[in-house]
Design an enzyme around this catalytic site. Structure first.
Site, short mmCIF file in Angstrom:
data_model
loop_
_atom_site.label_atom_id
_atom_site.label_comp_id
_atom_site.label_asym_id
_atom_site.label_seq_id
_atom_site.Cartn_x
_atom_site.Cartn_y
_atom_site.Cartn_z
N LYS A 187 0.74 -1.40 0.03
CA LYS A 187 0.01 0.06 0.00
C LYS A 187 0.87 1.36 0.16
O LYS A 187 1.79 1.27 0.59
CB LYS A 187 -1.03 0.25 1.35
CG LYS A 187 -1.88 -1.25 1.26
CD LYS A 187 -2.90 -1.19 0.31
CE LYS A 187 -3.71 -2.27 0.35
NZ LYS A 187 -4.62 -2.36 -0.95
N ASN A 196 -9.13 -4.02 -2.06
CA ASN A 196 -10.09 -5.14 -3.04
C ASN A 196 -9.67 -6.24 -2.09
O ASN A 196 -8.41 -6.70 -2.01
CB ASN A 196 -9.71 -5.28 -4.38
CG ASN A 196 -10.45 -6.26 -4.91
OD1 ASN A 196 -11.27 -6.95 -4.27
ND2 ASN A 196 -9.93 -6.47 -6.15
N HIS A 226 -1.01 0.84 -6.47
CA HIS A 226 -1.90 1.93 -6.68
C HIS A 226 -1.27 3.17 -5.79
O HIS A 226 -0.95 2.80 -4.87
CB HIS A 226 -3.36 1.50 -6.40
CG HIS A 226 -3.96 0.59 -6.79
ND1 HIS A 226 -4.60 0.48 -8.35
CD2 HIS A 226 -4.04 -0.68 -6.44
CE1 HIS A 226 -4.84 -0.47 -8.45
NE2 HIS A 226 -4.71 -1.42 -7.46
#
Length: 244
Positions: A187, A196, A226
């Site tokens: 992350k 998700n 991301h």
């Protein structure tokens, strides 16, 4: 440069590279490149993904002596074609291989296009099995625990540390650049939710990250699936987020 490049923005004091400048290149409204070094670029693409809405996803391009490897595609064939064509025409390279982080669309949604170009693809055997199960384009060459790829006189390690964001997620280590492309199992620093979890193994995830930390302690740039890239501290941050 082609006219498709709308601007080039020089970003100083980047959180990724400290005092070094990084270059952000806009390829289209939905695709950017971030140059980390003369050999390495993050590709950032934006696409709608169901209930999550418009999602920005990261991939990596590594270049050496006119040849390139692609790690993760944008989420669809159209964007993947845009990215590949721009890189080939503007950076004057030829793609010689592709590796997805795992089986989700934000990693290999453009594999269909790559197959039309006969670009070889390599993947975790579990990724290949899941692609078949979900009736998706299937990577060609599988590996179990790790795979060493060579590009000129540089080498790249693809490593499966265990279950996390998905059962099949891998990481990619480029020692010459000290870059760890960790994908969706890691992350960004701004993230405070797990994201998700449809294929996640929450229990195994922290120990999987610890294996990555132990194996690649010299990682200088860590790229999540991301959000913004950062340093080694993204790995510990991920453990904290997953353990909430």
């Amino acid at each position: 440069m082609k006219s498709i490049v709308l601007f080039v923005l020089i970003l100083l004091h980047s959180p990724v590279t400290g005092q070094n400048a990084t270059v952000k290149i806009k390829i289209s409204d939905d695709i950017d490149l971030i140059r980390l070094s003369p050999n390495a670029y993050i590709h950032v693409s934006r696409a709608p993904m169901g209930s999550f809405g418009l999602v920005s996803s990261n991939g990596l391009i590594f270049i050496e002596k006119g040849k390139a490897f692609l790690f993760d595609t944008p989420a669809n064939n159209t964007q993947t074609k845009q990215l590949i064509k721009w890189v080939e025409d503007s950076l004057h390279v030829r793609f010689v291989g592709f590796v997805p982080n795992h089986w989700h669309e934000d990693c290999m949604g453009g594999l269909g296009y790559l197959k039309t170009r006969h670009i070889p693809s390599y993947a975790n055997r579990m990724t290949i099995a899941l692609a078949r199960q979900h009736h998706l384009p299937v990577p060609e060459k599988g590996f179990k625990d790790s795979l060493i790829l060579h590009l000129g006189n540089k080498w790249i390690e693809c490593y499966y540390p265990g279950k996390g964001h998905s059962t099949d997620n891998i990481v990619v280590w480029i020692p010459s650049e000290k870059i760890l492309f960790a994908g969706c199992m890691v992350k960004e620093m701004k993230a405070n939710t797990k994201g998700n979890l449809s294929d996640a193994d929450i229990k195994a995830w922290p120990s999987t990250i610890k294996k990555v930390m132990a194996k690649f302690p010299s990682a200088r740039i860590v790229i999540p699936g991301h959000g913004e890239a950062g340093g080694f501290d993204l790995l510990q941050h991920t453990i904290e987020v997953v353990c909430k």
